[in-house]
Motif scaffolding. Structure first.
Motif, PDB file in Angstrom:
ATOM      1  N   GLU B 103       0.832  -1.203   0.000  1.00 39.35           N
ATOM      2  CA  GLU B 103       0.000   0.000   0.000  1.00 39.35           C
ATOM      3  C   GLU B 103       0.868   1.256   0.000  1.00 39.35           C
ATOM      4  O   GLU B 103       0.697   2.140  -0.832  1.00 39.35           O
ATOM      5  CB  GLU B 103      -0.891  -0.040   1.249  1.00 39.35           C
ATOM      6  N   THR B 104       1.820   1.286   0.917  1.00 37.29           N
ATOM      7  CA  THR B 104       2.688   2.459   1.010  1.00 37.29           C
ATOM      8  C   THR B 104       3.372   2.753  -0.312  1.00 37.29           C
ATOM      9  O   THR B 104       3.307   3.861  -0.830  1.00 37.29           O
ATOM     10  CB  THR B 104       3.774   2.253   2.085  1.00 37.29           C
ATOM     11  N   PHE B 105       3.994   1.756  -0.850  1.00 42.44           N
ATOM     12  CA  PHE B 105       4.755   1.961  -2.073  1.00 42.44           C
ATOM     13  C   PHE B 105       3.877   2.206  -3.281  1.00 42.44           C
ATOM     14  O   PHE B 105       4.319   2.801  -4.265  1.00 42.44           O
ATOM     15  CB  PHE B 105       5.694   0.791  -2.315  1.00 42.44           C
ATOM     16  N   SER B 106       2.663   1.746  -3.219  1.00 41.97           N
ATOM     17  CA  SER B 106       1.783   1.940  -4.364  1.00 41.97           C
ATOM     18  C   SER B 106       1.134   3.313  -4.348  1.00 41.97           C
ATOM     19  O   SER B 106       0.900   3.911  -5.393  1.00 41.97           O
ATOM     20  CB  SER B 106       0.690   0.869  -4.390  1.00 41.97           C
ATOM     21  N   ASN B 107       0.859   3.789  -3.156  1.00 41.81           N
ATOM     22  CA  ASN B 107       0.160   5.056  -3.070  1.00 41.81           C
ATOM     23  C   ASN B 107       1.072   6.269  -3.179  1.00 41.81           C
ATOM     24  O   ASN B 107       0.731   7.263  -3.779  1.00 41.81           O
ATOM     25  CB  ASN B 107      -0.623   5.137  -1.764  1.00 41.81           C
ATOM     26  N   LYS B 108       2.233   6.156  -2.586  1.00 44.38           N
ATOM     27  CA  LYS B 108       3.126   7.312  -2.572  1.00 44.38           C
ATOM     28  C   LYS B 108       3.767   7.525  -3.945  1.00 44.38           C
ATOM     29  O   LYS B 108       4.162   6.569  -4.610  1.00 44.38           O
ATOM     30  CB  LYS B 108       4.241   7.083  -1.548  1.00 44.38           C
ATOM     31  N   THR B 109       3.871   8.777  -4.298  1.00 44.93           N
ATOM     32  CA  THR B 109       4.566   9.093  -5.542  1.00 44.93           C
ATOM     33  C   THR B 109       5.809   9.913  -5.218  1.00 44.93           C
ATOM     34  O   THR B 109       6.005  10.322  -4.073  1.00 44.93           O
ATOM     35  CB  THR B 109       3.679   9.922  -6.487  1.00 44.93           C
ATOM     36  N   LEU B 110       6.592  10.142  -6.224  1.00 38.98           N
ATOM     37  CA  LEU B 110       7.789  10.961  -6.042  1.00 38.98           C
ATOM     38  C   LEU B 110       7.432  12.312  -5.443  1.00 38.98           C
ATOM     39  O   LEU B 110       8.182  12.860  -4.635  1.00 38.98           O
ATOM     40  CB  LEU B 110       8.469  11.183  -7.391  1.00 38.98           C
ATOM     41  N   ALA B 111       6.294  12.816  -5.862  1.00 40.54           N
ATOM     42  CA  ALA B 111       5.889  14.139  -5.397  1.00 40.54           C
ATOM     43  C   ALA B 111       5.580  14.152  -3.905  1.00 40.54           C
ATOM     44  O   ALA B 111       5.586  15.198  -3.263  1.00 40.54           O
ATOM     45  CB  ALA B 111       4.688  14.625  -6.193  1.00 40.54           C
ATOM     46  N   ASP B 112       5.317  12.981  -3.344  1.00 36.31           N
ATOM     47  CA  ASP B 112       5.002  12.909  -1.925  1.00 36.31           C
ATOM     48  C   ASP B 112       6.241  12.963  -1.048  1.00 36.31           C
ATOM     49  O   ASP B 112       6.151  13.183   0.151  1.00 36.31           O
ATOM     50  CB  ASP B 112       4.235  11.619  -1.616  1.00 36.31           C
ATOM     51  N   LEU B 113       7.368  12.719  -1.655  1.00 37.13           N
ATOM     52  CA  LEU B 113       8.592  12.727  -0.863  1.00 37.13           C
ATOM     53  C   LEU B 113       8.991  14.162  -0.541  1.00 37.13           C
ATOM     54  O   LEU B 113       8.646  15.094  -1.257  1.00 37.13           O
ATOM     55  CB  LEU B 113       9.712  12.013  -1.618  1.00 37.13           C
ATOM     56  N   ASP B 114       9.718  14.283   0.531  1.00 41.80           N
ATOM     57  CA  ASP B 114      10.038  15.607   1.022  1.00 41.80           C
ATOM     58  C   ASP B 114      11.469  15.986   0.657  1.00 41.80           C
ATOM     59  O   ASP B 114      12.413  15.633   1.348  1.00 41.80           O
ATOM     60  CB  ASP B 114       9.852  15.611   2.545  1.00 41.80           C
ATOM     61  N   PHE B 115      11.608  16.704  -0.425  1.00 45.04           N
ATOM     62  CA  PHE B 115      12.944  17.046  -0.905  1.00 45.04           C
ATOM     63  C   PHE B 115      13.478  18.340  -0.319  1.00 45.04           C
ATOM     64  O   PHE B 115      14.606  18.721  -0.584  1.00 45.04           O
ATOM     65  CB  PHE B 115      12.946  17.142  -2.436  1.00 45.04           C
ATOM     66  N   GLU B 116      12.656  18.992   0.438  1.00 38.75           N
ATOM     67  CA  GLU B 116      13.039  20.319   0.921  1.00 38.75           C
ATOM     68  C   GLU B 116      14.063  20.294   2.038  1.00 38.75           C
ATOM     69  O   GLU B 116      15.134  20.857   1.943  1.00 38.75           O
ATOM     70  CB  GLU B 116      11.797  21.088   1.372  1.00 38.75           C
ATOM     71  N   HIS B 117      13.735  19.610   3.116  1.00 41.62           N
ATOM     72  CA  HIS B 117      14.592  19.656   4.300  1.00 41.62           C
ATOM     73  C   HIS B 117      15.656  18.571   4.299  1.00 41.62           C
ATOM     74  O   HIS B 117      15.973  17.987   5.316  1.00 41.62           O
ATOM     75  CB  HIS B 117      13.760  19.527   5.568  1.00 41.62           C
ATOM     76  N   VAL B 118      16.176  18.324   3.125  1.00 42.01           N
ATOM     77  CA  VAL B 118      17.042  17.164   3.017  1.00 42.01           C
ATOM     78  C   VAL B 118      18.382  17.528   2.402  1.00 42.01           C
ATOM     79  O   VAL B 118      18.446  18.273   1.428  1.00 42.01           O
ATOM     80  CB  VAL B 118      16.359  16.094   2.166  1.00 42.01           C
ATOM     81  N   ASN B 119      19.438  17.016   2.999  1.00 42.97           N
ATOM     82  CA  ASN B 119      20.745  17.312   2.430  1.00 42.97           C
ATOM     83  C   ASN B 119      21.589  16.061   2.203  1.00 42.97           C
ATOM     84  O   ASN B 119      22.795  16.101   2.186  1.00 42.97           O
ATOM     85  CB  ASN B 119      21.514  18.292   3.315  1.00 42.97           C
ATOM     86  N   LYS B 120      20.895  14.954   2.096  1.00 41.89           N
ATOM     87  CA  LYS B 120      21.645  13.726   1.801  1.00 41.89           C
ATOM     88  C   LYS B 120      20.904  12.894   0.764  1.00 41.89           C
ATOM     89  O   LYS B 120      19.674  12.849   0.772  1.00 41.89           O
ATOM     90  CB  LYS B 120      21.873  12.903   3.070  1.00 41.89           C
ATOM     91  N   TYR B 121      21.657  12.289  -0.113  1.00 44.89           N
ATOM     92  CA  TYR B 121      21.056  11.432  -1.130  1.00 44.89           C
ATOM     93  C   TYR B 121      21.882  10.180  -1.326  1.00 44.89           C
ATOM     94  O   TYR B 121      21.780   9.216  -0.733  1.00 44.89           O
ATOM     95  CB  TYR B 121      20.995  12.157  -2.467  1.00 44.89           C
TER      96      TYR B 121
END
Ligand code: SF4
Ligand code: SF4
Lengths: 121, 121
Positions: B103-121
């Motif tokens: 469910e989690t992986f099916s519902n969430k899209t890239l747009a749901d991820l939080d790219f703002e407060h993040v400094n690691k990839y």
DNA sequence: CTAAAATAATACCCTCAAGTAGTATTTGAA
DNA sequence: TTCAAATACTACTTGAGGGTATTATTTTAG
């Protein structure tokens, strides 16, 4: 063992059943006994018995004893450093999963597992 | 890339940012482009661009593209053969988890991820 | 035409966790 | 006191996954 939780099981027997190496089994059993789930009886006619009711043995405790539960609570992405104020992109999306996982393993006990209709271990 | 989803990104740049090997990156990118998430532009001044809105890219699809989602839906205990009529002891206990994961992986899209407060990839 | 980009295919390496193996020691019922 | 059991510790093997490396090919703006 949980099928007949009052019997005494010797290593020899378990090794045959599970088809794993003697030493490996013993290592695991020793871990489990240190954690207090089973009691190990040394000397001739020794073996392993449950030390507490299987209804009181939570899955998370078992995992903790043999490999550490923390492992499964870590990040999906495999980062080391992780905190709420240094999150990765998945942080918020992943949280509910972690909760669910923890919950499942914490609530279920050995007694909740279904040993009846099963022929593989 | 999802931070500025309209830009064109060349491999050179991404490699530097992510600190992974050139070839590896390209392999992944090629996978993703085959899956239709990004468009790859060859030749001089080429690069990678998103081919569809990041809100339409589900996490499960990404995983499928690069390593196969099935991997994560398999058994906790690592058995190969698995079905409802040849279950292992965890079967019933584990089902809800699998659901939740899917469910989690099916519902969430890239747009749901939080790219703002993040400094690691 | 040429330079800078992506693609392709294949072989390789590296690490880590799961499991095995060896060997010596301790325990306790008969 | 003997023998079958568990314990302890250490070294080794193995397999798989994640990642690299090489080399050769194709594409296209300028
Ligand atoms: S911030 Fe959250 S999702 Fe990211 S690595 Fe840490 S625990 Fe995992
Ligand atoms: S029966 Fe269920 S828990 Fe057991 S191996 Fe199959 S999927 Fe996993």
């Amino acid at each position: 063992m949980a099928k007949a939780p009052d019997e005494l099981y010797r290593a020899r027997f378990l090794v045959e059943q599970l088809k794993i190496s003697d030493k490996y089994l013993r290592r695991l059993m020793t871990d489990l006994s240190k954690a207090g789930f089973i009691r190990s009886i040394q000397g001739r006619d020794g073996g392993y018995v449950f030390a507490k009711s299987i209804a009181n043995i939570h899955l998370s405790e078992i995992v903790d004893a043999v490999e550490g539960m923390d492992k499964y609570l870590g990040c999906v992405l495999g980062f080391e450093e992780c905190s709420d104020d240094n999150p990765c992109v998945m942080h918020s999306a992943w949280l509910p999963m972690r909760e669910k996982l923890l919950e499942t393993f914490s609530n279920k006990t050995l007694a909740d597992l279904d040993f009846e209709h099963v022929n593989k271990y």
